[in-house]
Design a protein around this motif. Structure first.
Motif, mmCIF file in Angstrom:
data_model
loop_
_atom_site.group_PDB
_atom_site.id
_atom_site.type_symbol
_atom_site.label_atom_id
_atom_site.label_comp_id
_atom_site.label_asym_id
_atom_site.label_seq_id
_atom_site.Cartn_x
_atom_site.Cartn_y
_atom_site.Cartn_z
ATOM 1 N N LYS A 27 0.271 108.632 37.816
ATOM 2 C CA LYS A 27 -0.626 107.798 38.610
ATOM 3 C C LYS A 27 -0.287 106.337 38.379
ATOM 4 O O LYS A 27 0.335 105.976 37.377
ATOM 5 N N ASP A 28 -0.678 105.508 39.312
ATOM 6 C CA ASP A 28 -0.482 104.064 39.204
ATOM 7 C C ASP A 28 -1.777 103.406 39.645
ATOM 8 O O ASP A 28 -2.140 103.462 40.821
ATOM 9 N N THR A 29 -2.498 102.829 38.674
ATOM 10 C CA THR A 29 -3.691 102.070 39.053
ATOM 11 C C THR A 29 -3.312 100.594 39.051
ATOM 12 O O THR A 29 -2.792 100.069 38.065
ATOM 13 N N ILE A 30 -3.553 99.957 40.191
ATOM 14 C CA ILE A 30 -3.124 98.570 40.367
ATOM 15 C C ILE A 30 -4.338 97.661 40.181
ATOM 16 O O ILE A 30 -5.297 97.720 40.959
ATOM 17 N N ILE B 68 -3.044 107.597 23.544
ATOM 18 C CA ILE B 68 -2.773 108.090 24.902
ATOM 19 C C ILE B 68 -1.662 107.231 25.510
ATOM 20 O O ILE B 68 -1.646 106.006 25.348
ATOM 21 N N SER B 69 -0.747 107.882 26.198
ATOM 22 C CA SER B 69 0.376 107.162 26.802
ATOM 23 C C SER B 69 -0.070 106.431 28.061
ATOM 24 O O SER B 69 -0.102 107.016 29.148
ATOM 25 N N LEU B 70 -0.407 105.185 27.869
ATOM 26 C CA LEU B 70 -0.775 104.325 29.001
ATOM 27 C C LEU B 70 0.136 103.109 28.931
ATOM 28 O O LEU B 70 0.165 102.421 27.910
ATOM 29 N N TYR B 71 0.898 102.879 29.997
ATOM 30 C CA TYR B 71 1.858 101.767 29.991
ATOM 31 C C TYR B 71 1.637 100.887 31.218
ATOM 32 O O TYR B 71 1.040 101.318 32.200
ATOM 33 N N ASN C 180 -1.458 112.237 35.118
ATOM 34 C CA ASN C 180 -2.678 112.700 35.782
ATOM 35 C C ASN C 180 -3.643 113.352 34.791
ATOM 36 O O ASN C 180 -4.850 113.188 34.893
ATOM 37 N N GLU C 181 -3.077 114.044 33.796
ATOM 38 C CA GLU C 181 -3.973 114.740 32.847
ATOM 39 C C GLU C 181 -4.800 113.759 32.015
ATOM 40 O O GLU C 181 -5.826 114.136 31.461
ATOM 41 N N ASP C 182 -4.371 112.478 31.934
ATOM 42 C CA ASP C 182 -5.138 111.474 31.191
ATOM 43 C C ASP C 182 -6.008 110.617 32.119
ATOM 44 O O ASP C 182 -6.628 109.645 31.672
ATOM 45 N N ALA C 183 -6.040 110.980 33.399
ATOM 46 C CA ALA C 183 -6.703 110.121 34.382
ATOM 47 C C ALA C 183 -8.183 109.883 34.062
ATOM 48 O O ALA C 183 -8.673 108.758 34.190
ATOM 49 N N GLY C 184 -8.881 110.914 33.610
ATOM 50 C CA GLY C 184 -10.320 110.783 33.359
ATOM 51 C C GLY C 184 -10.612 109.651 32.391
ATOM 52 O O GLY C 184 -11.340 108.701 32.715
ATOM 53 N N VAL C 185 -10.011 109.722 31.216
ATOM 54 C CA VAL C 185 -10.317 108.743 30.169
ATOM 55 C C VAL C 185 -9.761 107.353 30.540
ATOM 56 O O VAL C 185 -10.404 106.322 30.315
ATOM 57 N N ILE C 186 -8.598 107.320 31.174
ATOM 58 C CA ILE C 186 -8.002 106.021 31.522
ATOM 59 C C ILE C 186 -8.778 105.353 32.654
ATOM 60 O O ILE C 186 -9.068 104.150 32.600
ATOM 61 N N GLU C 187 -9.169 106.109 33.638
ATOM 62 C CA GLU C 187 -9.891 105.485 34.753
ATOM 63 C C GLU C 187 -11.306 105.043 34.333
ATOM 64 O O GLU C 187 -11.853 104.095 34.879
ATOM 65 N N ILE D 279 -6.895 99.412 42.710
ATOM 66 C CA ILE D 279 -6.534 100.509 43.620
ATOM 67 C C ILE D 279 -5.969 101.648 42.776
ATOM 68 O O ILE D 279 -5.080 101.420 41.950
ATOM 69 N N ILE D 280 -6.496 102.839 42.978
ATOM 70 C CA ILE D 280 -5.934 103.987 42.254
ATOM 71 C C ILE D 280 -4.931 104.681 43.166
ATOM 72 O O ILE D 280 -5.276 105.133 44.249
ATOM 73 N N ASP D 281 -3.697 104.685 42.722
ATOM 74 C CA ASP D 281 -2.663 105.323 43.535
ATOM 75 C C ASP D 281 -1.938 106.374 42.688
ATOM 76 O O ASP D 281 -2.190 106.493 41.483
ATOM 77 N N GLU D 282 -1.041 107.075 43.336
ATOM 78 C CA GLU D 282 -0.315 108.128 42.620
ATOM 79 C C GLU D 282 1.058 108.311 43.252
ATOM 80 O O GLU D 282 1.379 107.703 44.278
#
Ligand code: DP6
Length: 354
Positions: free
Chosen positions: A199-202, A298-301, A316-323, A340-343
């Motif tokens: 995913k790519d959250t901008i 968690i791998s967030l870059y 995507n599997e980390d989307a809940g906690v990251i978002e 913007i949440i993109d993927e």
């Protein structure tokens, strides 16, 4: 007897959709006819798209190509008309079949333009794909057709070459990368299953027009004191990130991703004239992302284009906690809290009519 077809009276129309893409290894510096000085790698997006409706009439006896009308977001836009008209006229040598068309374009974006999200990438890939559907000699969606679409897109905006297909694209020749060419971008063939659901959250730190256009930015690389080293670094980063995507090596991937983002801005800061496009909130976000990573494991870059906005790349599997982290913590550093949440996506296509 020579048969002359008459101009069709009712225009035909169809709509193309093409996404933006986010560069993992950055294209920065070009020469000749939109050729990159270094190879780059990107992920194609899904939700940040340009929808380009093309209406056309055709005749064998038309004297030449004509762009009759250009609308952006429902309004005529003379600045864009000129840019796209010049572009379409300039590609007639690559796509001579276009000469027998009169076209009108109505284009809309799902995201703010000139905000560090590559709006030129989606706009030119949509248009390139659209005019190739009209006038290419190759069979639609054949390998040759897709290479040609990417080449045509490149001639409008370099990064647009990478928006024709997905999920990952590589553009720019390197002796160690099979099938690589400066002419067009091609799909990255070997992708680890874990890398298929990114995913790519901008984070929109600032939506204002950029203070330096990409074209002006690229020209800063000519005579840049670090140019030669940058080319070497980009080649290494390209090879290594392709290896990371293939092997599912998330740590190596993250290291290169952030190195590329900071290098791009370091190159701008160390050029003559210099540009600082990052805002205080961009830096604060970077700090908080790094702290989050240490705290949670968690791998967030992050990565950044030529603007102040920060792209967060994660599984995507980390989307809940990251978002949740984005909503509760990082959003306050964004312009009016916007992001913007993109993927990951698959590229351009006709959505309606052809
Ligand atoms: C920083 O493709 O916008 O986004 O070829 O002049 O249209 P032109 O430039 P453009 O440059 C994009 C540069 C970048 C990095 C990247 O997308 O690779």
């Amino acid at each position: 007897m020579i048969r002359v077809k008459t101009l069709q009276q009712t225009p035909n129309k169809f709509t193309v959709s093409a996404p933006s893409n986010i560069a993992f290894v950055k294209y920065w510096g070009k020469y000749g006819r939109q050729l990159p000085i270094n190879p780059s790698v990107s992920m194609t997006l899904k939700n940040c798209v340009t929808m380009c409706e093309i209406s056309y009439t055709t005749s064998d006896n038309l004297s030449g190509f004509e762009l009759e009308r250009y609308e952006f977001m429902g309004e005529e836009n003379p600045k864009f008309y000129e840019r796209f008209n010049n572009y379409l006229v300039s590609i007639l040598d690559v796509l001579p079949g276009l000469s027998k068309f009169k076209i009108s374009i109505s284009s809309t974006n799902t995201f703010p333009h000139s905000a560090g999200i590559a709006s030129s990438a989606s706009a030119f890939s949509a248009l390139a794909y659209g005019v190739a559907c009209l006038a290419s000699d190759f069979e639609k969606d054949s390998k040759e057709f897709l290479d040609q679409c990417s080449e045509l897109a490149r001639l409008g905006s370099g990064s647009a070459a990478r928006s024709i297909l997905g999920p990952y694209m590589q553009w720019g020749e390197d002796p160690f990368i099979e099938n690589s060419t400066n002419n067009c971008a091609r799909i990255v063939q070997e992708v680890h299953p874990e890398f298929l659901e990114l995913k790519d959250t901008i984070l929109l730190v600032d939506k204002k027009e950029k203070s330096v256009s990409s074209s002006a930015g690229h020209s800063l690389m000519h005579g840049h004191p670090f140019k030669e080293n940058r080319i070497v670094q980009a080649r290494e980063n390209t090879r290594n990130i392709l290896q990371a995507i293939k092997a599912g090596d998330w740590n190596l991937f993250g290291e290169i991703l952030e190195n590329e983002a900071l290098t791009l801005h370091a190159l701008m800061m160390s050029s003559y004239p210099s540009f600082i496009l990052l805002k205080p909130n961009s830096l604060e976000i970077i700090e908080r992302v790094k702290a989050f990573r240490v705290r949670t494991n968690i791998s967030l870059y992050f990565t950044i284009d030529a603007g102040p906005n920060i792209h967060l790349i994660y599984k995507n599997e980390d989307a809940g906690v990251i978002e949740k982290f984005v909503k509760d913590d990082l959003a306050q550093l964004c312009h009016e809290g916007s992001y913007i949440i993109d993927e990951i996506g698959i590229g351009a296509g006709v959505v309606d009519g052809k």
